[in-house]
Design a protein around this motif. Sequence first.
Motif, PDB file in Angstrom:
ATOM      1  N   LEU B  62       0.794  -1.235   0.086  1.00 17.44           N
ATOM      2  CA  LEU B  62       0.189  -0.038  -0.042  1.00 17.44           C
ATOM      3  C   LEU B  62       0.873   1.341  -0.084  1.00 17.44           C
ATOM      4  CD1 LEU B  62      -2.767  -1.151   2.550  1.00 17.44           C
ATOM      5  CD2 LEU B  62      -2.870  -0.681  -0.120  1.00 17.44           C
ATOM      6  N   ALA B  63       2.071   1.172   0.619  1.00 19.73           N
ATOM      7  CA  ALA B  63       2.818   2.371   0.691  1.00 19.73           C
ATOM      8  C   ALA B  63       3.579   2.703  -0.671  1.00 19.73           C
ATOM      9  CB  ALA B  63       3.934   2.161   1.893  1.00 19.73           C
ATOM     10  N   CYS B  64       3.388   1.690  -1.183  1.00 17.46           N
ATOM     11  CA  CYS B  64       4.244   2.240  -2.696  1.00 17.46           C
ATOM     12  C   CYS B  64       3.301   2.060  -4.000  1.00 17.46           C
ATOM     13  CB  CYS B  64       5.487   1.322  -3.006  1.00 17.46           C
ATOM     14  SG  CYS B  64       5.335  -0.479  -3.400  1.00 17.46           S
ATOM     15  N   SER B  65       2.045   1.810  -3.754  1.00 19.64           N
ATOM     16  CA  SER B  65       1.223   1.570  -4.821  1.00 19.64           C
ATOM     17  C   SER B  65      -0.027   2.809  -4.930  1.00 19.64           C
ATOM     18  CB  SER B  65       0.160   0.263  -4.852  1.00 19.64           C
ATOM     19  OG  SER B  65       1.253  -0.625  -4.402  1.00 19.64           O
ATOM     20  N   ASP B  66      -0.091   2.993  -6.216  1.00 15.71           N
ATOM     21  CA  ASP B  66      -1.138   4.290  -6.546  1.00 15.71           C
ATOM     22  C   ASP B  66      -2.495   3.830  -6.735  1.00 15.71           C
ATOM     23  OD1 ASP B  66       1.099   6.314  -6.472  1.00 15.71           O
ATOM     24  OD2 ASP B  66       1.423   5.227  -8.530  1.00 15.71           O
ATOM     25  N   LEU B  67      -2.538   2.781  -7.420  1.00  8.29           N
ATOM     26  CA  LEU B  67      -3.768   1.900  -7.915  1.00  8.29           C
ATOM     27  C   LEU B  67      -3.737   0.650  -7.308  1.00  8.29           C
ATOM     28  CD1 LEU B  67      -6.154   2.622  -9.909  1.00  8.29           C
ATOM     29  CD2 LEU B  67      -4.634   1.489 -11.519  1.00  8.29           C
ATOM     30  N   VAL B  68      -4.740   0.493  -6.406  1.00  9.17           N
ATOM     31  CA  VAL B  68      -4.888  -1.031  -5.415  1.00  9.17           C
ATOM     32  C   VAL B  68      -5.938  -1.739  -6.027  1.00  9.17           C
ATOM     33  CG1 VAL B  68      -5.026  -1.843  -3.170  1.00  9.17           C
ATOM     34  CG2 VAL B  68      -3.488   0.215  -3.627  1.00  9.17           C
ATOM     35  N   PHE B  69      -5.810  -2.733  -6.400  1.00  6.85           N
ATOM     36  CA  PHE B  69      -6.758  -3.898  -6.870  1.00  6.85           C
ATOM     37  C   PHE B  69      -7.319  -4.671  -5.447  1.00  6.85           C
ATOM     38  CE2 PHE B  69      -4.806  -2.518 -10.521  1.00  6.85           C
ATOM     39  CZ  PHE B  69      -5.991  -2.275 -11.434  1.00  6.85           C
ATOM     40  N   LEU B  70      -8.602  -4.522  -5.271  1.00  6.08           N
ATOM     41  CA  LEU B  70      -8.970  -5.272  -3.903  1.00  6.08           C
ATOM     42  C   LEU B  70      -9.342  -6.446  -4.322  1.00  6.08           C
ATOM     43  CD1 LEU B  70      -9.788  -5.120  -0.912  1.00  6.08           C
ATOM     44  CD2 LEU B  70     -11.803  -4.222  -1.630  1.00  6.08           C
ATOM     45  N   THR B  71      -8.529  -7.548  -4.241  1.00  8.31           N
ATOM     46  CA  THR B  71      -8.882  -8.948  -4.989  1.00  8.31           C
ATOM     47  C   THR B  71      -9.173  -9.974  -3.788  1.00  8.31           C
ATOM     48  OG1 THR B  71      -6.415  -9.054  -5.054  1.00  8.31           O
ATOM     49  CG2 THR B  71      -7.809  -8.389  -6.950  1.00  8.31           C
ATOM     50  N   VAL B  72      -9.798  -9.710  -2.995  1.00  9.71           N
ATOM     51  CA  VAL B  72     -10.042 -10.800  -1.883  1.00  9.71           C
ATOM     52  C   VAL B  72     -11.538 -11.312  -2.198  1.00  9.71           C
ATOM     53  CG1 VAL B  72      -8.742 -10.022   0.176  1.00  9.71           C
ATOM     54  CG2 VAL B  72     -10.883  -8.990  -0.165  1.00  9.71           C
ATOM     55  N   PRO B  73     -12.152 -12.424  -1.752  1.00  8.46           N
ATOM     56  CA  PRO B  73     -13.430 -12.828  -1.952  1.00  8.46           C
ATOM     57  C   PRO B  73     -14.344 -11.616  -1.544  1.00  8.46           C
ATOM     58  CG  PRO B  73     -12.109 -14.722  -1.005  1.00  8.46           C
ATOM     59  CD  PRO B  73     -11.209 -13.404  -1.020  1.00  8.46           C
ATOM     60  N   PHE B  74     -15.418 -11.524  -1.992  1.00 11.08           N
ATOM     61  CA  PHE B  74     -16.377 -10.445  -1.553  1.00 11.08           C
ATOM     62  C   PHE B  74     -16.730 -10.413  -0.605  1.00 11.08           C
ATOM     63  CE2 PHE B  74     -19.801 -13.518  -1.583  1.00 11.08           C
ATOM     64  CZ  PHE B  74     -21.096 -12.813  -0.679  1.00 11.08           C
ATOM     65  N   ASP B  75     -16.824 -11.517   0.170  1.00 13.37           N
ATOM     66  CA  ASP B  75     -17.312 -11.572   1.756  1.00 13.37           C
ATOM     67  C   ASP B  75     -16.348 -11.090   2.722  1.00 13.37           C
ATOM     68  OD1 ASP B  75     -16.368 -13.946   1.361  1.00 13.37           O
ATOM     69  OD2 ASP B  75     -17.546 -15.008   2.305  1.00 13.37           O
ATOM     70  N   ARG B  76     -15.075 -10.940   2.218  1.00 13.67           N
ATOM     71  CA  ARG B  76     -14.137 -10.495   3.115  1.00 13.67           C
ATOM     72  C   ARG B  76     -13.361  -9.280   2.511  1.00 13.67           C
ATOM     73  NH1 ARG B  76     -11.814 -15.925   2.915  1.00 13.67           N
ATOM     74  NH2 ARG B  76     -10.027 -15.209   2.065  1.00 13.67           N
ATOM     75  N   ALA B  77     -13.921  -8.670   1.590  1.00 12.61           N
ATOM     76  CA  ALA B  77     -13.753  -7.320   0.962  1.00 12.61           C
ATOM     77  C   ALA B  77     -13.585  -6.240   2.247  1.00 12.61           C
ATOM     78  CB  ALA B  77     -14.246  -7.026  -0.286  1.00 12.61           C
ATOM     79  N   ALA B  78     -14.854  -6.008   2.739  1.00 13.75           N
ATOM     80  CA  ALA B  78     -15.183  -4.785   3.615  1.00 13.75           C
ATOM     81  C   ALA B  78     -14.051  -5.142   4.629  1.00 13.75           C
ATOM     82  CB  ALA B  78     -16.402  -4.953   4.081  1.00 13.75           C
ATOM     83  N   THR B  79     -13.859  -6.185   5.302  1.00 13.90           N
ATOM     84  CA  THR B  79     -13.059  -6.529   6.475  1.00 13.90           C
ATOM     85  C   THR B  79     -11.754  -6.089   5.947  1.00 13.90           C
ATOM     86  OG1 THR B  79     -14.566  -8.223   6.926  1.00 13.90           O
ATOM     87  CG2 THR B  79     -12.401  -8.176   8.164  1.00 13.90           C
ATOM     88  N   ALA B  80     -11.227  -6.551   4.685  1.00 16.79           N
ATOM     89  CA  ALA B  80      -9.772  -6.454   4.405  1.00 16.79           C
ATOM     90  C   ALA B  80      -9.643  -4.813   4.287  1.00 16.79           C
ATOM     91  CB  ALA B  80      -9.574  -7.266   3.052  1.00 16.79           C
ATOM     92  N   VAL B  81     -10.537  -4.152   3.885  1.00  9.65           N
ATOM     93  CA  VAL B  81     -10.142  -2.652   3.790  1.00  9.65           C
ATOM     94  C   VAL B  81     -10.072  -2.087   5.320  1.00  9.65           C
ATOM     95  CG1 VAL B  81     -11.530  -0.486   3.143  1.00  9.65           C
ATOM     96  CG2 VAL B  81     -11.362  -2.367   1.517  1.00  9.65           C
ATOM     97  N   ILE B  82     -10.977  -2.553   6.065  1.00  7.50           N
ATOM     98  CA  ILE B  82     -11.132  -1.944   7.350  1.00  7.50           C
ATOM     99  C   ILE B  82      -9.659  -2.273   8.207  1.00  7.50           C
ATOM    100  CG2 ILE B  82     -12.098  -2.248   9.738  1.00  7.50           C
ATOM    101  CD1 ILE B  82     -14.683  -2.717   8.308  1.00  7.50           C
ATOM    102  N   GLU B  83      -9.194  -3.737   7.721  1.00 13.59           N
ATOM    103  CA  GLU B  83      -7.715  -3.896   8.300  1.00 13.59           C
ATOM    104  C   GLU B  83      -6.680  -3.134   7.985  1.00 13.59           C
ATOM    105  OE1 GLU B  83      -8.549  -8.713   8.633  1.00 13.59           O
ATOM    106  OE2 GLU B  83      -7.108  -8.012   7.485  1.00 13.59           O
ATOM    107  N   VAL B  84      -6.838  -2.486   6.746  1.00 13.93           N
ATOM    108  CA  VAL B  84      -5.625  -1.845   6.433  1.00 13.93           C
ATOM    109  C   VAL B  84      -5.860  -0.310   6.088  1.00 13.93           C
ATOM    110  CG1 VAL B  84      -4.705  -3.845   5.000  1.00 13.93           C
ATOM    111  CG2 VAL B  84      -6.206  -2.409   3.843  1.00 13.93           C
TER     112      VAL B  84
END
Lengths: 218, 218
Positions: B62-84
């Motif tokens: 995340l520190a070195c990316s401008d465009l970040v693709f969120l590629t976790v399964p749909f039901d974990r996507a929100a949690t993954a965003v909250i975590e980072v």
Amino acid sequence: MNLGFLGGTGIEGKGLSLRFAAAGIPVVIGSRSLERAAAAAEQCNALTRGNAARGMVNREMLACSDLVFLTVPFDRAATAVIEVREHLKRGTILVDVSVPVMFRQGRIEFVAQEGVSNSEAIARHVPEGVEIVAAFKTLPAHILADLSETLHCDDFVCGDSNAAKETACEAMRMIPSLRPLDAGPLESARAVERMAALAIALNRRYKKKGARFLAVGI
Amino acid sequence: MNLGFLGGTGIEGKGLSLRFAAAGIPVVIGSRSLERAAAAAEQCNALTRGNAARGMVNREMLACSDLVFLTVPFDRAATAVIEVREHLKRGTILVDVSVPVMFRQGRIEFVAQEGVSNSEAIARHVPEGVEIVAAFKTLPAHILADLSETLHCDDFVCGDSNAAKETACEAMRMIPSLRPLDAGPLESARAVERMAALAIALNRRYKKKGARFLAVGI
């Protein structure tokens, strides 16, 4: 097989009946007014240089049609079905082509029907023995109405009766360069109606008029 | 521009990063485990016979990316965003590729998120200064993952920031035979997610694996 068009004098009905008539299939354009039905049929025959189209009042059209396309605007579709309910004979296949989209202040608005598709909402008013199929939702009416346009796309056909769906697809296969695809149960119309709205949005964004879809890989 | 993949070691992340890497674009595959990230990057480099891919833990990615693709399964996507969340730097564009579909008793089930798309649901958790874009939803992961497959289709890109959408589209245009189309605001993801579910249903019905869409007439 006889094809009828309930409220077939609008842009959607005219385009659709024209494509079938151009393929040499007899079509009956229905309207509340015999005069308007006859005029639309005459126009169809002139454009196809044939005599495949006839005009009738809706009730008579229903009496002699096996496959009936419901081609009134989406917000009048349920009412149109209720009005002719008693004249829908057993075994009729009703093909709903409606897309629940409104234009408000120049913007496209998808009209969600309490979680169901417009086709499912209409199905509630269809008497027993009549099957409902959703089709032609993602095909722009004015592309259908212009025979110089090659369709070159797929159509996504939804319905809970496989037999009814197959009958509709059989008729659709007579239209050149259009491939009907079985898109699953009537519930799938929720996806197809939104796709149709998306096509309209793409048209606006890209200043085009004929956005439609092809399923690659099928 | 640096491309990162949050949870990039799954099938979706692998397929997507592979396509970008094959186009010669540097990609950073992120994972909670550095080991898994490095292994996925190595696999990507082997398949593309290049060295465009690197593996990092999500935070460093995340520190070195401008465009970040969120590629976790749909039901974990929100949690993954909250975590980072705290590591998402201002100006990051987060591209959500999730499709809210579950498989239950062999049937496909579309998981409606209280009337909104999964992308809109995820957007609620994105900090200020980070823009969310929905893309790649209708592209089958395993088609992306197989470089011998020509994509030959369109992708429907949604987002409320035109600038963010355009940046995402610019990157996407580097992938051969894929045309990104501006499908409107993030709300349009409601249509695109349902289209993706329809593609899965078509695959099942026709015993195929790669159903995707092309917008004809645009």
